[in-house]
Design a protein around this motif. Structure first.
Motif, PDB file in Angstrom:
ATOM      1  N   ILE A 185       0.859  -1.192   0.000  1.00  0.00           N
ATOM      2  CA  ILE A 185       0.000   0.000   0.000  1.00  0.00           C
ATOM      3  C   ILE A 185       0.897   1.245   0.000  1.00  0.00           C
ATOM      4  O   ILE A 185       0.832   2.064  -0.903  1.00  0.00           O
ATOM      5  N   GLY A 186       1.753   1.348   1.002  1.00  0.00           N
ATOM      6  CA  GLY A 186       2.555   2.561   1.196  1.00  0.00           C
ATOM      7  C   GLY A 186       3.335   2.969  -0.041  1.00  0.00           C
ATOM      8  O   GLY A 186       3.265   4.122  -0.476  1.00  0.00           O
ATOM      9  N   ALA A 187       4.092   2.029  -0.622  1.00  0.00           N
ATOM     10  CA  ALA A 187       4.903   2.368  -1.799  1.00  0.00           C
ATOM     11  C   ALA A 187       4.057   2.394  -3.060  1.00  0.00           C
ATOM     12  O   ALA A 187       4.351   3.137  -3.991  1.00  0.00           O
ATOM     13  N   ALA A 188       2.986   1.596  -3.086  1.00  0.00           N
ATOM     14  CA  ALA A 188       2.189   1.485  -4.321  1.00  0.00           C
ATOM     15  C   ALA A 188       1.243   2.669  -4.525  1.00  0.00           C
ATOM     16  O   ALA A 188       0.790   2.903  -5.637  1.00  0.00           O
ATOM     17  N   VAL A 189       0.914   3.426  -3.457  1.00  0.00           N
ATOM     18  CA  VAL A 189       0.050   4.606  -3.633  1.00  0.00           C
ATOM     19  C   VAL A 189       0.871   5.895  -3.793  1.00  0.00           C
ATOM     20  O   VAL A 189       0.317   6.990  -3.863  1.00  0.00           O
ATOM     21  N   ASN A 190       2.194   5.742  -3.844  1.00  0.00           N
ATOM     22  CA  ASN A 190       3.090   6.866  -4.101  1.00  0.00           C
ATOM     23  C   ASN A 190       2.740   7.442  -5.489  1.00  0.00           C
ATOM     24  O   ASN A 190       2.786   6.741  -6.495  1.00  0.00           O
ATOM     25  N   GLU A 224     -10.105  -0.523   6.103  1.00  0.00           N
ATOM     26  CA  GLU A 224      -9.870   0.920   6.118  1.00  0.00           C
ATOM     27  C   GLU A 224      -8.409   1.206   6.452  1.00  0.00           C
ATOM     28  O   GLU A 224      -7.898   0.739   7.469  1.00  0.00           O
ATOM     29  N   ILE A 225      -7.759   1.948   5.579  1.00  0.00           N
ATOM     30  CA  ILE A 225      -6.343   2.293   5.791  1.00  0.00           C
ATOM     31  C   ILE A 225      -6.172   3.790   5.553  1.00  0.00           C
ATOM     32  O   ILE A 225      -6.658   4.323   4.549  1.00  0.00           O
ATOM     33  N   ILE A 226      -5.484   4.462   6.475  1.00  0.00           N
ATOM     34  CA  ILE A 226      -5.225   5.890   6.260  1.00  0.00           C
ATOM     35  C   ILE A 226      -3.738   6.198   6.448  1.00  0.00           C
ATOM     36  O   ILE A 226      -3.034   5.489   7.170  1.00  0.00           O
ATOM     37  N   LEU A 261      -6.702   6.263   2.473  1.00  0.00           N
ATOM     38  CA  LEU A 261      -6.174   5.539   1.309  1.00  0.00           C
ATOM     39  C   LEU A 261      -7.167   4.476   0.850  1.00  0.00           C
ATOM     40  O   LEU A 261      -7.496   4.399  -0.325  1.00  0.00           O
ATOM     41  N   ILE A 262      -7.622   3.663   1.794  1.00  0.00           N
ATOM     42  CA  ILE A 262      -8.660   2.683   1.453  1.00  0.00           C
ATOM     43  C   ILE A 262      -9.819   2.882   2.427  1.00  0.00           C
ATOM     44  O   ILE A 262      -9.614   2.869   3.654  1.00  0.00           O
ATOM     45  N   LEU A 293     -10.143   2.204  -3.128  1.00  0.00           N
ATOM     46  CA  LEU A 293      -8.918   3.002  -3.131  1.00  0.00           C
ATOM     47  C   LEU A 293      -9.287   4.474  -3.319  1.00  0.00           C
ATOM     48  O   LEU A 293      -9.847   4.853  -4.352  1.00  0.00           O
ATOM     49  N   LYS A 294      -9.010   5.311  -2.319  1.00  0.00           N
ATOM     50  CA  LYS A 294      -9.510   6.683  -2.338  1.00  0.00           C
ATOM     51  C   LYS A 294      -8.476   7.728  -2.792  1.00  0.00           C
ATOM     52  O   LYS A 294      -8.850   8.740  -3.370  1.00  0.00           O
ATOM     53  N   ASN A 295      -7.200   7.532  -2.453  1.00  0.00           N
ATOM     54  CA  ASN A 295      -6.213   8.586  -2.716  1.00  0.00           C
ATOM     55  C   ASN A 295      -4.835   8.024  -3.010  1.00  0.00           C
ATOM     56  O   ASN A 295      -4.529   6.895  -2.636  1.00  0.00           O
ATOM     57  N   TYR A 296      -4.029   8.853  -3.627  1.00  0.00           N
ATOM     58  CA  TYR A 296      -2.598   8.577  -3.730  1.00  0.00           C
ATOM     59  C   TYR A 296      -1.870   9.584  -2.833  1.00  0.00           C
ATOM     60  O   TYR A 296      -2.470  10.562  -2.385  1.00  0.00           O
ATOM     61  N   LEU A 297      -0.591   9.346  -2.601  1.00  0.00           N
ATOM     62  CA  LEU A 297       0.196  10.257  -1.746  1.00  0.00           C
ATOM     63  C   LEU A 297       1.087  11.150  -2.617  1.00  0.00           C
ATOM     64  O   LEU A 297       1.826  10.648  -3.466  1.00  0.00           O
ATOM     65  N   TYR A 298       1.007  12.450  -2.362  1.00  0.00           N
ATOM     66  CA  TYR A 298       1.657  13.436  -3.231  1.00  0.00           C
ATOM     67  C   TYR A 298       2.695  14.295  -2.509  1.00  0.00           C
ATOM     68  O   TYR A 298       2.536  14.623  -1.334  1.00  0.00           O
TER      69      TYR A 298
END
Lengths: 449, 463
Positions: free
Chosen positions: A243-248, A273-275, A306-307, A312-317
């Protein structure tokens, strides 16, 4: 040293060099460590590191240089090097600008004066207590303990008016144990990390020793499909990448991630649920390791879902990738020190649970696997994961039957996320992930039999 | 400066220090990162500092700072001395360091074209060209990432044995990472080249084609199917043999692991640990290789070591401390990433000596199994000898012939079982360079070996 004024002077000097943007980042850190090898105090160290860096932008091209020497002629050289590099690079129209000032959240619990003033003697004492607590059985063959702690002062200034400073502290206590019986050996580990001097050497020592002892006399199992119960160590290691690296957002924009194109789609079970929580404070008022008021570019930190309900709600920017997607930075530009450029990373990845814990999940499992840890990582391009279970156990009829030897697990992470059937509430902070145990059904396990 | 440092050493020896070393470094490096044809970042920086170790009665104190004035160095020395003194009062394992030969030398790493004489513009042009080459290879390449790193360091090492080394270090590395995408499948390619040399490395055929080589791999893998899990006879290619030798075997030969009770090889010097065809070597004297160095970070002269000869374990890798405690000779394997770290036992250029099998004979011998090629990452637990590696790609072998391409194969096993289950060793040898991480320190290394066939290997996959 007056870092603020030195930083401002560098910015002013950069401004005169026909550039578009400039940013100065200064860190001043101190750390100590102590180590026990095979039960005996072995060494201790002290580190002092301060330095200044500058990022300069011309036509979207970024030049970066740093210096550990604060004499003005060296700082001038540093600024001019960064200016030259920015002029040498390829213009990049995707670059918008460095951030502008905005209000920061009020964050407490990131700095503990007790860590700043911890002496080498006290650090050694923590190590010795850990080693003593690990001596619970004559089969404990080797005890290695390490304590590292330190503080860092960060200063960030840019030509858009951002001027921010912060102070952080952190401590880590790690114990690695080898157990031996006849010709068989096994290993176990335990650790704790915190922003505050709140660590429990007795727990760390005893728990690592128990893991090593419980892992003796490992057996092979039949290749097959099993439910797996993941300890928070395994969950954190897998999801930090999957999740962490894949939503980068960079991995997404460059199509390097298996989650590319899946935003607003169902990627996990409905109750998952993941934030990413950049302002996480635990129930004792202590901040998470990734908590601070702003990121490495001066953007306020925030909570980013994030989830949610399996979607899947967001990516990290950071600001660069946000500019490309025409959205706001999520405050995820991480920066270790003046030596490094900002890069997108999770702050505190929180996996929110429902009910149950490791023990209750084991008791509800007739024939399954307890997956403690792996050093393997999922392939974020494909989502495929195949790895060795290090410290794993066979579960039979609701209890642990025996430790596993040479057992490999294989699953695609999209299947993993959809096959989760329980998420506990036994949260642990494992570095930058805060997670309970969780259970996944129908996982392919390759044993030596 | 040198007089000041030597006087400082004398002063603290008189106060009770048994051994002292001082490493002063002035490091200059460049790092260029190109992503999709754009300069993601260009870094050029100077990193100066000093690291000081003091040894007293079995205990070490260490202090480092990046302030290089005399007062700061004196303060660091005082700190390291006090720390060593405090730790020595709690240390249960007492030992003396054995005095070693001292060297007073000026050493320059070999190079033909100095990295300092090449402009940043030329380095950038190279990286941009390779990135473009990778992109142009195929329109299914969706992301390219090319990085260029070079390093030139002036390093001074003084110790209380009387050593004074002035070393001019240089190395260079270029890496191409690519991602290909087609019909929902995404795959990675990776190629790199590096060495302790100058900019002449770029003239090599591999360096000139690095982007193409990386993209070729990513495109090829688009057609790969997931590997099946199970127990197989496998043929490892040279890159995988190299990483096996380094990760699964080499780390267990590091004498600090032996002393801390974390190596399966602890009591096995002089014993047969593999077939008599197995010979494994660590050699930091191979000039130009990424793991080359003439003296280690404690000032010991580097030398070639035979770790395993005809299946018999002959040597461990040592630092000053491990050699003293085990009553052996230092092997010149104490390395520190930089002045902020203490030297610890590390490998250099480690390789499996070739045998006499032809490649086609090895395929025939395997008959039905897997051909495993390259690696993405690997790790090992030296305490029980278990290891696991993720392969870059694999092929199924049927009736001695290479069949379909497979992805995501991981192999795992017990090191000593592998060394006994080898059924054929190729006559070829190849080396690949990279960084080895241990205790948060990364040092440049090279691994190498021939094609090697092994029976009864556990392979993990998704099927």
């Amino acid at each position: 040293m007056d870092y603020f004024n030195i930083g401002k002077k560098c910015l002013k000097f950069a401004q005169k060099q026909n550039i578009d943007e400039a940013e100065v980042y200064i860190t001043n850190s101190r750390a100590i460590s102590a180590e026990i090898e095979k039960g005996s105090m072995k060494n201790a160290k002290e580190f002092q590191d301060h330095g200044i860096s500058i990022r300069v932008v011309k036509n979207g091209s970024i030049g970066f240089s740093f210096s550990t020497d604060f004499k003005w002629n060296n700082l001038e050289k540093m600024v001019l090097t960064a200016v030259k590099l920015s002029q040498t690079g390829v213009p990049d129209s995707d670059f918008r600008n460095f951030p502008f000032p905005s209000p920061y959240p009020s964050i407490k619990g990131t700095y503990d004066e007790k860590i700043a003033s911890l002496s080498i003697t006290s650090a050694m004492d923590y190590c010795l207590r850990t080693a003593f607590a690990a001596q619970i059985d004559k089969r404990i063959f080797s005890i290695n303990v390490q304590l590292v702690c330190g503080t860092v002062e960060r200063i960030l200034l840019n030509l858009n008016g951002i001027e921010v400073n912060s102070k952080e502290s952190a401590i880590q206590l790690f114990s690695q144990i080898t157990a031996k019986e006849n010709s068989e050996t096994s290993s176990g580990f335990e650790f704790q990390t915190s922003r505050y001097l709140q660590i429990d050497p007795e727990f760390v020592g005893k728990s690592s020793a128990e893991m090593a002892l419980n892992s003796l006399h490992a057996q092979n199992i039949e290749t097959g499909t099993y439910p797996i119960i993941l300890h928070p160590f395994a969950v954190s290691h897998l999801l930090a990448t999957a999740i962490g690296a894949a939503v980068n957002a960079e991995a997404i924009q460059y199509k390097r991630s298996y989650l590319t194109g899946l935003k607003d789609q169902e990627v996990a079970v409905e109750f998952l649920e993941i934030i990413d929580n950049g302002i996480y404070i635990d129930k004792n008022g202590v901040a998470g390791l990734g908590t601070s008021k702003c990121d490495g570019e001066g953007v306020p930190k925030q909570k980013t879902p994030l989830i949610f309900k399996g979607v899947l709600k967001n990516y990290l920017y950071d600001t660069y990738t946000a500019g490309k997607d025409d959205c706001q930075s999520t405050g995820n530009a991480a920066r270790r020190s003046y030596r490094s450029l900002p890069s997108i990373s999770i702050t505190n990845l929180e996996i929110l649970g429902q009910s149950g814990n490791l023990d209750s999940f084991i008791s509800e499992t007739t024939n399954g696997i307890l997956f403690y840890y792996t050093a393997d990582q999922p392939n974020i391009a494909t989502g495929d994961f195949s790895g060795l279970i290090s410290n794993g156990f066979k579960i039979e009829k609701g209890s642990i039957a025996y430790p596993l030897k040479q057992t490999m697990v294989g699953i695609n992470m999209l299947d993993f996320l959809k096959q989760i059937y329980a998420v506990g509430t036994d949260y642990r902070q494992v570095y930058h992930v805060i997670t309970p145990s969780l259970c996944v059904s129908d996982v392919k396990i390759a044993g030596a039999n | 400066m040198i007089d000041f440092l030597e006087n400082l050493i004398d002063q603290y020896l008189q106060q009770g220090a048994e051994f002292i070393d001082i490493r002063i470094e002035k490091n200059n490096f460049n790092n260029i990162n190109i992503v999709n044809g754009k300069t993601r970042d260009i870094i050029s920086a100077l990193d100066n500092g000093v690291g000081i170790r003091v040894f007293i009665k079995g205990a070490w104190g260490f202090s480092c700072t990046n302030k290089l004035d005399n007062n700061s160095i004196q303060h660091s020395m005082d700190s390291a001395f006090k720390i060593a003194h405090i730790v020595s009062q709690k240390a249960k394992i007492k030992f003396k360091l054995k005095e070693q030969s001292s060297y007073r030398k000026k050493v320059k790493y070999p190079h033909k074209k100095s990295l300092l004489d090449v402009s940043i513009e030329e380095k950038l042009k190279l990286a941009l060209n390779l990135d473009k080459q990778a992109k142009m290879y195929d329109n299914r390449i969706v992301n390219t990432n090319t990085s260029y790193v070079d390093f030139v360091g002036d390093q001074f090492l003084l110790n209380s044995f009387g050593t004074l080394l002035e070393m001019k270090i240089n190395f260079i590395r270029v890496v191409s990472r690519t991602y290909a995408f087609e019909a929902g499948v995404r795959q990675r390619g990776f190629e790199s080249i590096g060495g302790t040399c100058g900019f002449e490395l770029i003239d090599s055929e591999k360096a000139q084609n690095l982007g193409t080589l990386s993209s070729e791999q990513a495109i090829r893998l688009l057609k790969a199917v997931p590997a099946k899990a199970g127990k197989f006879t496998v043929l490892m290619n040279p890159a995988l043999t190299g990483v096996f030798v380094h990760e699964a075997f080499g780390h267990a030969c590091e004498a600090d692991a032996v002393l801390s009770g974390e190596s399966i090889l602890a009591d096995r010097i002089g014993t047969q640990i593999g077939l008599d065809t197995v010979t494994i070597i660590d050699d930091p004297t191979l000039k130009g290789k990424f793991g080359y160095y003439p003296y280690d970070s404690e000032g010991n002269l580097s030398r070639k070591k035979i770790l395993v000869e005809n299946g018999v374990l002959k040597n461990f890798l040592h630092s000053l401390e491990t050699a003293s405690r085990l009553n052996m000779e230092p092997t010149g394997n104490a390395r520190a990433q930089n002045y902020q770290n203490v030297p610890i036992v590390r490998m250099s250029n480690t390789y499996f000596q070739p045998g006499d099998w032809k490649l086609e004979e090895l395929f025939e011998e395997v008959k039905n199994g897997l051909f495993l090629e390259g690696w993405i990452y690997g790790y090992t637990d030296p305490s029980d000898g278990s290891f696991t590696f993720k392969c870059r790609q694999a092929h199924r072998i049927e009736k001695g012939e290479c069949k379909e391409l497979l992805r995501d194969a991981g192999l795992s096993g017990m090191t000593l079982e592998i060394l006994k289950n080898i059924i054929g060793i190729g006559r070829d040898i190849e080396f690949s360079e990279g960084y080895c991480g241990k205790e948060n320190q990364n040092v440049p290394v090279t691994d190498g070996g021939p094609h090697v066939a092994v029976k009864d290997v556990i392979v993990g996959g998704l099927k």
